[in-house]
Design an enzyme around this catalytic site. Structure first.
Site, PDB file in Angstrom:
ATOM      1  N   GLY A  54     -14.553 -34.594 -17.981  1.00 23.31           N
ATOM      2  CA  GLY A  54     -13.514 -34.798 -16.995  1.00 23.31           C
ATOM      3  C   GLY A  54     -13.021 -36.233 -17.013  1.00 23.31           C
ATOM      4  N   SER A  55     -11.765 -36.446 -16.596  1.00 23.25           N
ATOM      5  CA  SER A  55     -11.263 -37.805 -16.443  1.00 23.25           C
ATOM      6  C   SER A  55     -11.815 -38.393 -15.151  1.00 23.25           C
ATOM      7  CB  SER A  55      -9.739 -37.798 -16.412  1.00 23.25           C
ATOM      8  OG  SER A  55      -9.240 -37.469 -17.686  1.00 23.25           O
ATOM      9  N   GLY A  56     -11.588 -39.678 -14.952  1.00 25.14           N
ATOM     10  CA  GLY A  56     -12.059 -40.326 -13.743  1.00 25.14           C
ATOM     11  C   GLY A  56     -13.313 -41.163 -13.973  1.00 25.14           C
ATOM     12  N   HIS A  57     -13.797 -41.190 -15.225  1.00 22.13           N
ATOM     13  CA  HIS A  57     -14.994 -41.964 -15.553  1.00 22.13           C
ATOM     14  C   HIS A  57     -14.651 -43.150 -16.442  1.00 22.13           C
ATOM     15  CE1 HIS A  57     -16.940 -38.486 -13.971  1.00 22.13           C
ATOM     16  NE2 HIS A  57     -16.581 -37.724 -14.981  1.00 22.13           N
ATOM     17  N   LYS A 105     -22.134 -34.203 -22.084  1.00 21.43           N
ATOM     18  CA  LYS A 105     -22.908 -34.463 -20.872  1.00 21.43           C
ATOM     19  C   LYS A 105     -23.307 -33.115 -20.264  1.00 21.43           C
ATOM     20  CE  LYS A 105     -19.724 -37.093 -18.746  1.00 21.43           C
ATOM     21  NZ  LYS A 105     -18.620 -36.747 -19.674  1.00 21.43           N
ATOM     22  N   ASP A 110     -18.849 -28.602 -19.027  1.00 27.94           N
ATOM     23  CA  ASP A 110     -18.780 -29.276 -20.320  1.00 27.94           C
ATOM     24  C   ASP A 110     -19.520 -28.475 -21.377  1.00 27.94           C
ATOM     25  OD1 ASP A 110     -17.767 -32.381 -19.842  1.00 27.94           O
ATOM     26  OD2 ASP A 110     -18.597 -31.433 -18.077  1.00 27.94           O
ATOM     27  N   HIS A 219     -19.470 -37.604 -10.345  1.00 23.03           N
ATOM     28  CA  HIS A 219     -18.331 -36.756  -9.992  1.00 23.03           C
ATOM     29  C   HIS A 219     -18.044 -36.744  -8.510  1.00 23.03           C
ATOM     30  CE1 HIS A 219     -19.497 -35.152 -13.939  1.00 23.03           C
ATOM     31  NE2 HIS A 219     -18.219 -35.011 -14.088  1.00 23.03           N
TER      32      HIS A 219
END
Ligand SMILES: Nc1ncnc2c1ncn2[C@@H]1O[C@H](COP(=O)(O)OP(=O)(O)O)[C@@H](O)[C@H]1O
Ligand SMILES: Nc1ncnc2c1ncn2[C@@H]1O[C@H](COP(=O)(O)OP(=O)(O)O)[C@@H](O)[C@H]1O
Ligand SMILES: [Mg+2]
Ligand SMILES: [Mg+2]
Ligand SMILES: [Mg+2]
Ligand SMILES: [Mg+2]
Lengths: 333, 210, 333, 210
Positions: A54-57, A105, A110, A219
Site C-alpha cells: 500500500g502507499s502511505g509508507h 510484507k 499483500d 497502517h
C-alpha cells in the site's frame, strides 16, 4: 483533515508523477498500471527485486528503487496492497532471465496479490521466489493471527538482498539472503498519534492526549495495547525489551540498530530514542555496528517510531555497506 | 423471474450502488479494527465494474461474473480484492455458459464462491472474516434450493438474510485472520467489514431479482 | 503535548548525544559547550564552514556536517540561536589557518550571537567571513522589518559553499559562492498546522481546521497571512508565484527546485507539491536541472512545506553535484 | 538604603525569581508574536546567574553586573541573550569599581545599558522591542536623579514604573525589529515579551532595595 493534496482519489497517482519527475535519472514510472522500475532495468544477468505494498509508507518502496536495492516497486492505493495486474508487468519488466525475487510484507492482502502475480509470472516463464517479511514482534505468530506483520525490517531486507543481487548472487541465493535478514531482525513500534487516510478523512484511531499505542504497525491500525504516556527512555525500554527478548540477543552480538520515524515525529526525537536504545544494547552486551535513523518506512503523518534490531554477521554487514543509489538511500556512489 | 444476464447486470449495478452508499460505513468499520480502506476499495472496484458494463454487455451470467472477478482482482487490492476476485471467478466457472440459473445452480455457485474464499484466505468459521457471512449464506441457499419449495427469489433471499445474520454474528468474535487479528481481543465488539460488504452483495442479488 | 522526549530541558543535549552515537564515524560531538565538528577537522589548508542556529530544524545543521559541506554545526536551545561561547570554540576547532566562514540565517538572535563570536575569533587571529542567508520572500526586506529570514535556501548555501571549500577555494571565494547562492535563491512556506516547542507545551499558534498559514518561517511563528484551506495545486501556485516573481525567473533559466517538508507532512504530499511546482516552472519557460525533495530544514513536527528555487549556473551546478558525505545529505562517496 | 554589592546580589536573585515566576507568561507573549522561547531563555539565563552567585559573591555592584552579562551572553541565546548581555556589560562598565551607587550613577548605568541595547539591536523607540521599556525608564531615572528630590529608591521606582508603562505602550505598536516584525500588522494588539522582561528586571531592582 488538512493535507497537501488535490483529491483523495488522485493522491497516489500525483505523488508517483512527482516522484518520477524528481528522480528521472534513477527511475522510470509506469502510470497505468502503476509501478516504478530502475532506469536501467532489466540489468543483464542480475536477479530482479520487486517489492510493493500500500502507499502511505513513503519512501518505502519506490524510494528504494535503484542500484543495489530494488529493481521495481509497486504502490497500491493508500494502505491497500497493489494488484496482480500491477505486480505482474513490474515483474516482467525487471526480469533479465535470472529470475525475480518478490519481497512481500506479511499482510493478507499483500500475500494474496503477490501470490497471484507470482503464479502469473511463472506461467510466463519467469522464475519467482518470494521473501516474506514478518519482523513485528507486537503480533504473536500463531494459528490465531495472520502472523507477524512486515514492518521496519523490510527496509533492511530490501537493502541487503538488493546488494546480494547486485553482486551477482543467483535467484535462490538472493532469496536466501533476504530470508536470513528476516530471520535475524525484529521490530516493535509505538504511536503517539494516529494518521489520517486521505479517503477516510478521519484519524485511523482515537487516542487521548495522555495515551500512546504500543505495538502499532504501519497502517494506522491500533496497536496491541494502550498505555498512559511515558517518557522517551521508558518507551524505548519497552520496545527494546520486546525486540531483544524475541530476537534472543546475547552478549557479544553485533547488531544494526534502526530507529524509524512513522512520519510525523521530529528527527531529534528519533535520536533521543536511538540514544537510549544504544544504552539498552550495551547493557545486553551487544554492540551497535551499523545504524539507521530517520523516516524510512512511515504511516503517513503518524507520530511515533519503530525500533528494529538486526543481528549482523560479516556477510550481512558487507552487504549493508555495499554501494546503494536510490532516491531515499544512497552511499558509496 | 429468471436469473439471466440481465439480472446479473442489474445485480452488479446494484452492488456498485450499495458500495457507494455504504462506502463510509465500511470505512468506519475497517477504521475500528483495520486500516480504514475497505469501503474505498470496494467502491473503487465496483465503480470499475460499472464502467466495464458500460463498455460491453455480458451475454451470460457467468460472463458477467468473470468480468467482475477480473475487474475486482485488478482494482480492489488489499485482502478483499483477491478474495472477492476468486469468489466471483469460481462462481463464474460453476455457472459455465448457462443463460439462466436455477436454484440449485445458484446454490452451487455460492458454494464455489465460498470455497474459493476459503481456499485463498484459509479462514475458518468464527475467524471474524467474510467467511462468516458466506458460509451461512451458502448453507441457507442450499437448504432453500434443496427443499424445493423456494423459487429462485426465495433462494436469493435466504442467502442474503443468512449473510446479514452472519455479519452480525461477527460482532463478539475475536479475529484470527486478516488485519483485525493483530488486535487480538480488542477486535471483539466490532463488526467485520468484509462480512458486511458480503451481505451487501448478496442483498443486491435480491434487489436485482425483485 | 506528546513527544518522544524525557525532559524538555534535556531535549537538545540528548538528541545531540544520540546523533553523535549514530554518526560516530562522521562527526565529533562536544557536549559542553555544545557543538558538532567533522571527524577530521580541521582539514589542512581548507576553509572551515560553521553554521548554527536554534534546534528544532533537524537535520539542519548538524546533519550537514561532513565532507563537502559543514565543518561544524552549533545547535542552540529549541528555536533559540546558540551563544558565542559555543560558536567561538566551534570556529577555532575547524580553523586550519585558512579562515572560517560563518553561515548565518538572518534572525536578530543568530546575527548578534554570530557577530560576537566572529569578533572574538578575529581577536584570536582567525579570519572570519559571514554569509547571511535571507531567502524568505514572505518577509519584506525593508527598514520596517528585521529583513528577510533565512529558510530553505540555507541548505543550498551550505551544500554549495561546502563544495567550494572542499575543492580548495580560499576564504573570500567560499564566502562569495555562498553569497551567490543566497542572491539566487528564494523560498516561501506554508503551514497546515503549528508545532509545539517542548518547553512551551502548547502549539506555537492556533489554526482552525479549515485554515492555513501562508508565509511561515521555520520557528513556528505565525505566517504573513491566514487563508482558508486550498488544494495542493493552488497552494503551490501561491508559493511559486511569490518565489518566481521575487527571483525574476525568466524563460531559459535553469533552476534547482527544492521542496522541503516542515517535519510533519508525509513525503508523498511533498511530491504532489513538487509535481505542480515543476509545471509552474515549465510554464515560465524554466527547466528544473536539479531537485531536492524531503525534510531538510524543519520546524519540529509542523505540517506544511516550503519551496525554494535556486537559479543555477554551470559552476553552481557543478558544486551541487560535487561529492558530499554527511549524515543527512550524501552522494558521490 | 544604599545600592551596594549586597543589593546587587539581591536584585539578581529577585530577577531570577521573577523570570521563573513569569516564565510561562513570557513564553505566551512570545508565542503570540514570536517563537515561544523568551520565558524559557530568560529563566535559563537567570538560573545560571543564580548558580554563579552561589559559587562566589561579587565584591561590587559592577562585578555582579559583569558576571551577569557574561552569564546571560553564554546561556540565553536568541536575540535577548546578546542584548541583555550588552546591557549588563555596559552598565557594569559605567559603574566601574564603585562600592556604592548614587542616583546619578544609577541613571548613568541605565543609560549605558539602554545605549548598548540600541547599539547592538539598532531598534528605535516605537519598534516594539525592549527599547520601548528601557528608553522611558532611562528618562524617568535621569529626571528623578536630576531633580535631586528623589533618593536612590525613588530613582529605582521611577525607572520601574516607566518601564512597566513602556511595556504596556508596546501593545498597539507594529513591530519593526526582531522576530515579531515578520508578522507586520498582525503584531499589533500584543505586548512585546522583551519589554515585559525588561520591566520585570527593573521592578526587581526596587524589590531588592525595599
Ligand atoms: N484470510 C482471510 N479470509 C477471508 N477473509 C479475509 C481474510 N483476511 C481478510 N479478510 C476479509 O477482508 C476484509 C478486509 O478487506 P480490506 O480492508 O479491503 O483489505 P485489507 O485488510 O488488506 O485492508 C476483512 O474485513 C475480512 O472480511
Ligand atoms: N533589534 C532589537 N532591538 C531590541 N530588542 C530586540 C530586537 N530584536 C528583538 N528584541 C527583543 O527581544 C525579544 C525576543 O527575545 P527572545 O524571544 O529571547 O529571542 P528570539 O526573538 O531570538 O526568539 C523581543 O521581545 C524584543 O523585545
Ligand atoms: Mg488495506
Ligand atoms: Mg482494510
Ligand atoms: Mg528564539
Ligand atoms: Mg523568542
Amino acid at each position: 483533515m488538512k493535507k497537501l493534496i488535490n483529491d483523495p482519489k488522485s493522491v497516489v497517482q500525483e505523488a508517483v508523477q512527482g516522484f518520477g519527475l524528481a528522480h528521472a535519472g534513477l527511475v522510470t514510472v509506469s502510470e497505468d498500471p502503476t509501478y516504478i522500475t530502475r532506469k536501467d532495468a532489466p540489468v543483464a544477468g542480475k536477479v530482479g527485486l520487486v517489492s510493493g505494498g500500500g502507499s502511505g509508507h513513503e519512501p518505502l518502496h519506490a524510494g528504494y528503487v535503484g542500484r543495489g536495492m530494488l529493481d521495481a516497486a509497486v504502490p497500491g492505493a493508500v494502505f491497500t496492497s497493489p494488484t496482480p495486474d500491477q505486480i505482474l508487468p513490474a515483474t516482467l519488466a525487471v526480469n533479465s532471465g535470472a529470475g525475480v525475487v518478490h519481497i512481500v510484507k506479511n499482510y493478507t492482502g499483500d500475500v494474496l496479490n503477490f501470490e497471484t502475480a507470482a503464479e502469473l509470472a511463472e506461467a510466463e516463464g519467469v522464475n519467482v521466489r518470494t521473501v516474506l517479511v514478518n519482523d513485528d514482534v507486537a503480533v504473536e505468530d500463531s494459528l490465531y493471527t495472520a502472523g507477524r506483520r512486515g514492518v521496519g525490517g523490510t527496509v533492511l531486507v530490501e537493502k541487503i538482498a538488493g546488494a546480494a543481487a547486485e553482486r551477482g548472487d543467483n535467484l535462490d541465493a538472493v532469496a536466501a539472503i533476504g530470508e536470513r535478514v528476516n530471520a535475524n531482525v525484529r521490530t516493535m513500534g509505538v504511536a503517539l498519534s494516529a494518521c489520517t487516510v486521505p479517503h477516510a478523512g478521519t484519524p485511523s484511531f482515537d487516542l487521548a492526549e495522555d495515551e500512546i499505542e504500543i505495538g502499532i504497525g504501519i497502517h494506522g491500525e491500533p496497536g496491541r495495547h494502550r498505555i498512559p504516556m511515558e517518557n522517551a527512555d521508558s518507551i524505548t525500554n519497552r520496545l527494546m525489551d520486546a525486540v531483544l527478548t524475541d530476537l534472543k540477543v546475547s552478549s557479544g552480538d553485533k547488531v544494526l540498530l534502526f530507529v524509524n520515524g512513522m512520519g510525523g515525529t521530529p528527527l531529534s526525537e528519533l535520536y533521543i530514542v536511538y540514544r537510549r536504545a544504544v544504552q539498552v544494547l550495551a547493557d545486553a552486551g551487544a554492540t551497535v555496528e551499523r545504524s539507521l535513523v530517520g523516516n524510512y518506512i512511515t504511516a503517513l503523518e503518524m507520530q511515533g517510531c519503530s525500533i528494529s534490531v538486526l543481528r549482523l554477521d560479516d556477510e550481512l554487514t558487507e552487504l549493508w555497506d555495499a554501494p546503494v543509489h536510490t532516491p531515499a538511500l544512497r552511499w558509496g556512489v | 423471474m429468471v436469473l439471466d444476464a440481465n439480472w446479473a447486470v442489474k445485480w452488479l449495478t446494484l452492488c456498485a450502488q450499495a458500495m457507494a452508499e455504504h462506502r463510509v460505513e465500511l470505512i468506519e468499520l475497517d477504521r475500528a479494527i483495520g486500516d480504514s480502506d475497505h469501503g474505498e476499495n470496494m467502491d473503487r472496484g465496483f465503480q470499475a465494474v460499472l464502467a466495464k458494463l458500460g463498455e460491453s454487455t455480458p451475454e451470460t451470467p457467468g460472463a458477467a461474473l468473470k468480468m467482475t472477478a477480473m475487474t475486482l482482482m485488478s482494482k480492489v487490492g488489499g485482502a478483499a480484492g483477491p478474495l472477492y476476485g476468486t469468489a466471483f471467478l469460481r462462481a463464474a466457472t460453476a455457472l459455465g455458459d448457462s443463460a439462466e440459473i436455477d436454484p440449485a445452480a445458484w446454490a452451487g455457485a455460492l458454494q464455489a464462491a465460498r470455497d474459493g474464499i476459503v481456499a485463498r484466505g484459509k479462514a475458518e468459521s468464527g475467524d471474524k472474516t467474510m467467511v462468516d457471512a458466506w458460509t451461512p449464506a451458502v448453507d441457507a441457499a442450499r437448504a432453500a434450493a434443496d427443499g424445493g419449495s423456494a423459487d429462485v427469489l426465495g433462494v436469493l433471499v435466504a442467502a442474503a438474510e443468512a449473510a446479514e445474520a452472519g455479519a452480525v454474528s461477527t460482532d463478539p468474535m475475536i479475529a484470527r485472520k486478516g488485519r483485525a487479528s493483530y488486535l487480538g481481543e480488542r477486535s471483539a465488539g466490532h463488526r467485520d467489514p468484509g462480512a458486511v460488504s458480503s451481505a451487501l452483495i448478496l442483498r443486491a442479488a435480491v434487489g436485482a431479482a425483485a
